[in-house]
Motif scaffolding. Structure first.
Motif, mmCIF file in Angstrom:
data_model
loop_
_atom_site.group_PDB
_atom_site.id
_atom_site.type_symbol
_atom_site.label_atom_id
_atom_site.label_comp_id
_atom_site.label_asym_id
_atom_site.label_seq_id
_atom_site.Cartn_x
_atom_site.Cartn_y
_atom_site.Cartn_z
ATOM 1 N N GLU A 59 0.838 -1.212 0.000
ATOM 2 C CA GLU A 59 0.000 0.000 0.000
ATOM 3 C C GLU A 59 0.865 1.252 0.000
ATOM 4 N N LYS A 60 1.843 1.237 0.917
ATOM 5 C CA LYS A 60 2.703 2.419 1.060
ATOM 6 C C LYS A 60 3.587 2.591 -0.170
ATOM 7 N N VAL A 61 4.031 1.463 -0.734
ATOM 8 C CA VAL A 61 4.878 1.541 -1.927
ATOM 9 C C VAL A 61 4.074 2.174 -3.064
ATOM 10 N N VAL A 62 2.832 1.703 -3.215
ATOM 11 C CA VAL A 62 1.968 2.232 -4.270
ATOM 12 C C VAL A 62 1.761 3.738 -4.074
ATOM 13 N N GLU A 63 1.484 4.089 -2.826
ATOM 14 C CA GLU A 63 1.260 5.497 -2.502
ATOM 15 C C GLU A 63 2.477 6.330 -2.884
ATOM 16 N N ALA A 64 3.637 5.823 -2.499
ATOM 17 C CA ALA A 64 4.876 6.556 -2.755
ATOM 18 C C ALA A 64 5.120 6.737 -4.245
ATOM 19 N N ILE A 65 4.834 5.674 -5.005
ATOM 20 C CA ILE A 65 5.064 5.770 -6.449
ATOM 21 C C ILE A 65 4.068 6.737 -7.075
ATOM 22 N N GLU A 66 2.806 6.665 -6.638
ATOM 23 C CA GLU A 66 1.788 7.537 -7.219
ATOM 24 C C GLU A 66 2.023 9.006 -6.864
ATOM 25 N N ASN A 67 2.587 9.210 -5.676
ATOM 26 C CA ASN A 67 2.836 10.592 -5.266
ATOM 27 C C ASN A 67 4.106 11.182 -5.870
ATOM 28 N N ASN A 68 4.829 10.330 -6.544
ATOM 29 C CA ASN A 68 6.076 10.815 -7.130
ATOM 30 C C ASN A 68 5.910 10.883 -8.643
ATOM 31 N N PRO A 69 5.632 12.093 -9.153
ATOM 32 C CA PRO A 69 5.346 12.219 -10.588
ATOM 33 C C PRO A 69 6.548 11.826 -11.447
ATOM 34 N N LYS A 70 7.734 11.874 -10.857
ATOM 35 C CA LYS A 70 8.907 11.573 -11.674
ATOM 36 C C LYS A 70 9.147 10.073 -11.824
ATOM 37 N N SER A 71 8.425 9.304 -11.008
ATOM 38 C CA SER A 71 8.672 7.860 -11.006
ATOM 39 C C SER A 71 8.338 7.234 -12.354
ATOM 40 N N LYS A 72 9.210 6.397 -12.825
ATOM 41 C CA LYS A 72 8.963 5.734 -14.101
ATOM 42 C C LYS A 72 8.165 4.454 -13.900
ATOM 43 N N GLN A 73 8.077 4.039 -12.617
ATOM 44 C CA GLN A 73 7.395 2.774 -12.357
ATOM 45 C C GLN A 73 5.890 2.953 -12.506
ATOM 46 N N LYS A 74 5.283 1.927 -13.113
ATOM 47 C CA LYS A 74 3.848 2.016 -13.339
ATOM 48 C C LYS A 74 3.111 0.927 -12.590
ATOM 49 N N ILE A 75 2.143 1.360 -11.775
ATOM 50 C CA ILE A 75 1.347 0.374 -11.028
ATOM 51 C C ILE A 75 0.346 -0.246 -11.993
ATOM 52 N N PRO A 76 0.235 -1.578 -12.016
ATOM 53 C CA PRO A 76 -0.756 -2.193 -12.905
ATOM 54 C C PRO A 76 -2.165 -1.764 -12.510
ATOM 55 N N GLU A 77 -3.038 -1.668 -13.494
ATOM 56 C CA GLU A 77 -4.418 -1.295 -13.189
ATOM 57 C C GLU A 77 -5.143 -2.465 -12.545
ATOM 58 N N ASN A 78 -6.064 -2.163 -11.665
ATOM 59 C CA ASN A 78 -6.817 -3.213 -10.949
ATOM 60 C C ASN A 78 -5.921 -4.312 -10.427
ATOM 61 N N TRP A 79 -4.928 -3.898 -9.677
ATOM 62 C CA TRP A 79 -3.904 -4.853 -9.233
ATOM 63 C C TRP A 79 -4.391 -5.607 -8.001
ATOM 64 N N PRO A 80 -4.593 -6.927 -8.107
ATOM 65 C CA PRO A 80 -5.199 -7.647 -6.973
ATOM 66 C C PRO A 80 -4.178 -8.080 -5.913
ATOM 67 N N TYR A 81 -3.247 -7.200 -5.581
ATOM 68 C CA TYR A 81 -2.208 -7.630 -4.632
ATOM 69 C C TYR A 81 -2.782 -7.989 -3.265
ATOM 70 N N ASN A 82 -3.871 -7.328 -2.922
ATOM 71 C CA ASN A 82 -4.468 -7.602 -1.627
ATOM 72 C C ASN A 82 -5.014 -9.034 -1.557
ATOM 73 N N GLU A 83 -5.649 -9.439 -2.659
ATOM 74 C CA GLU A 83 -6.199 -10.789 -2.718
ATOM 75 C C GLU A 83 -5.062 -11.812 -2.715
ATOM 76 N N ALA A 84 -3.992 -11.487 -3.441
ATOM 77 C CA ALA A 84 -2.842 -12.394 -3.491
ATOM 78 C C ALA A 84 -2.270 -12.570 -2.098
ATOM 79 N N ARG A 85 -2.157 -11.450 -1.393
ATOM 80 C CA ARG A 85 -1.613 -11.493 -0.040
ATOM 81 C C ARG A 85 -2.491 -12.366 0.858
#
Lengths: 258, 373
Positions: B258-284
């Motif tokens: 969650e925090k990693v996603v937040e950090a990436i989304e809050n950083n406009p310079k980040s090249k990393q892209k979070i997958p859409e509808n990412w079911p990481y919670n279900e996987a966990r």
């Protein structure tokens, strides 16, 4: 600085020979009182506990506690180079990465010096506390060695059954069975030939023959061996040194219901 | 299958978690083996010299039976008590992964057909191996064989690795044996690898100690699972541009996905892209609360082999040599009878080596380590 001089190289030679087939390397812990080792084989069945007290040595000093990780195979090779009757001195600096080994020939004016690279051994220690003993047998070490060898012909396990006045060594295998009974005996002229059995509770334990074969490599260290047995617990096999001991703790075999 | 780069990562941070030993040092241990993985392994690896699978007179494949029979006997011969766990239904989330595997198989099948015209024998064999799949029938055959051998097995409701780990956690067995690193995510105290590989390959069995892994990585289970999800598991995609090193760094820094996603989304310079509808919670959730039968409800019993039925099944139906099957049965019977060698750690407490003795640790570690053969 550690420095220890053995009157005869043969003593250390015998100790190393008795240990090296069970463990490939171990830590020698040196303190002002002497040198001790605890080592366990890979599968944690057989534990070796060695204590060479200060008095065993001709000369001994150890200013600060140090731990020397030694490969026993390599140490055995180097010690094999000296004659049995040579003086043998081992020494190491406080933060040493090698162990110095010096042989002095008592007759010829010849000094051989070796050094052995030390190892960093990160082994777990087992806490061998005081143990209750149900039965203690003391017998000539050569007799015990012969019993183990003879019984191994028949089976992978040796059963030891101790009753009030005898100890029965029994082996049951595919080709047949074998029994050896020993009884207490006092030999005043040759005390080393005496057999004593003391017993609080009768004992019936089985041990793996291949581990016993490792243990009896220590036979030449002492004329006697003391075996301490407790129901459902590891057996202790002790060979006394002039001052100190070499002990083996061997986990028994169990009959599991499933 | 497995988790990308996890092995290397653990090796770097907690090298002490690995212990290599010969199979015989595991005598007396009960082990839960991921049977579904074994089936694949055997179907792929147990081959004739020309690379063809073993088969009986009717042309039915028998590679898996050969594998189960001999490799089980080998373990039993060393005093190990194996029990097998078969996969149940795959979790819904695994659908994507399974689809990918199916595609890969189809692809391989196509290539194999192409190769038939142009390629060498070795190439054909390679692609043939990639098309291997386990049929329901083969699953049932393996179960039947184990039953006749007197070896227990468990039908997992879902993933076999999870069930193996549950058995180990519940104290029914000593360790879970699987090649899949994700077994660690199910908190098995020990994971054994290379338990069922061919003897001829002489691979030592690697024991991975869960507690030491966590100690070395300085993580708790939730972070570890998040790390594994970032590395790439069977259940969902990963963040593009995040490899093992970055994944480890991100989890260490932020503590959870969650925090990693937040950090990436809050950083406009980040090249990393979070997958859409990412079911990481279900996987966990699948890792944390897998669908398993509680260990306390699994009865594992090692019984005498039914020699006559075994001969009937293996020799008459599947064309194995009678002598070999009888030899195997007698080995199974013998090892059931001989007492189990005890271990000292049952009697004496293991003390960790006091750390303060190791002054000047860094210089010491440069000393040559003795390699065991």
């Amino acid at each position: 600085m550690l420095e220890g001089k053995f009157e005869e190289a043969s003593l250390l030679k015998k100790i190393v020979e008795a240990m090296k087939d069970c463990v490939s390397s171990c830590n020698f812990n040196c303190t002002e009182n002497g040198i001790s080792v605890q080592a366990v084989d890979n599968s944690r069945v057989l534990l070796i506990s060695l204590l060479i007290e200060k008095d065993t040595f001709e000369e001994y000093r150890c200013d600060r506690n140090i731990t020397l990780g030694v490969g026993l195979g390599s140490l055995s090779k180097i010690i094999g180079n000296g004659a049995n009757s040579d003086y043998l001195t081992i020494s190491a600096d406080d933060d040493a990465d090698k162990l110095n080994i010096i042989f002095e020939d008592k007759v010829k004016d010849k000094i051989s010096e070796y050094n052995l690279k030390l190892l960093d051994i990160d082994a777990d220690l087992l806490d061998v506390g005081p143990m209750d003993t149900d039965a203690t047998i003391t017998l000539p070490s050569a007799d015990f060695a012969k019993i183990c060898k003879d019984m191994k012909v028949l089976s992978e396990s040796l059963q030891i059954i101790v009753t009030k006045d005898s100890a029965l060594f029994q082996s049951v295998g595919d080709i047949g069975t074998g029994n050896i009974v020993i009884r207490p005996k006092t030999d005043i002229d040759h005390p080393e030939e005496s057999v004593t059995i003391s017993l609080d509770k009768p004992i019936d334990l089985s041990f793996g023959s291949k581990y016993l074969s490792d243990i009896i490599k220590a036979t030449s260290l002492s004329q006697k061996v003391t075996i301490k047995l407790t129901d459902q617990s590891p057996g202790v096999f002790e060979y006394k040194l002039p001052s100190g001991y070499l002990r083996f703790y061997l986990a028994p075999k169990f009959d599991e219901s499933n | 299958m497995g988790i990308k780069g996890l092995n290397a990562l653990i090796n770097e941070h907690s090298p002490k978690a690995f212990r290599n030993g010969e199979m015989k040092t595991f005598f007396g241990r009960k082990v839960a083996i991921d049977a579904s993985m074994c089936l694949y392994q055997f179907l792929i690896a147990v081959r004739q010299q020309d690379g063809q699978q073993l088969a009986n007179e009717e042309g039915e494949t028998t590679s898996h039976l050969m594998g189960f029979f001999y490799r089980t006997i080998r373990m039993v011969g060393y005093g190990i008590k194996p029990c097998y766990v078969f996969d149940g239904k795959p979790p819904v989330l695994k659908g994507g992964e399974l689809e990918k595997r199916l595609k890969r198989r189809e692809e391989a099948e196509k290539q194999r057909l192409d190769m038939k015209e142009t390629g060498t024998l070795a190439d054909i064999a390679k692609f043939e191996r990639r098309t291997v799949r386990v049929t329901r029938e083969q699953n049932d055959q393996a179960k039947k064989l184990l039953e006749l051998m007197g070896i227990p097995y468990v039908d997992a409701p879902c993933e076999a690795e999870a069930q193996c780990a549950e058995l180990a956690k519940g104290g029914k067995v000593y360790a879970a044996a699987s090649e899949d690193m994700d077994t660690l995510c199910y908190e098995t105290p020990y994971l054994l690898r290379h338990m069922t590989t061919a003897e001829a390959r002489k691979l030592p069995v690697t024991e991975i100690d869960y507690a030491k892994v966590m100690e070395g990585l300085e993580m708790e289970l939730p972070q570890f699972i998040d790390l594994c999800i970032l590395l790439g598991c069977d259940y969902c995609e990963t963040i593009k541009g995040v490899g093992p090193v970055t994944a480890f760094k991100l989890i260490k820094e932020h503590g959870s996905i969650e925090k990693v996603v937040e950090a990436i989304e809050n950083n406009p310079k980040s090249k990393q892209k979070i997958p859409e509808n990412w079911p990481y919670n279900e996987a966990r959730e699948l890792f944390l609360h897998p669908e398993v039968i509680p260990a306390s409800e699994c009865e594992l019993e090692w019984k005498e082999p039914d020699e006559e039925a075994l001969v009937d099944y293996m020799v008459r139906q599947h064309g194995f040599s009678e002598q070999r099957i009888r030899d195997g049965a007698s080995k199974l019977r013998k090892s059931l009878k001989t007492g189990t060698q005890g271990r000292l750690d049952k009697f004496f407490v293991v003390k960790k080596r006091p750390a303060e003795e190791k002054k000047g640790k860094n210089t010491k570690e440069e000393k040559p380590k003795k390699k065991r053969k």
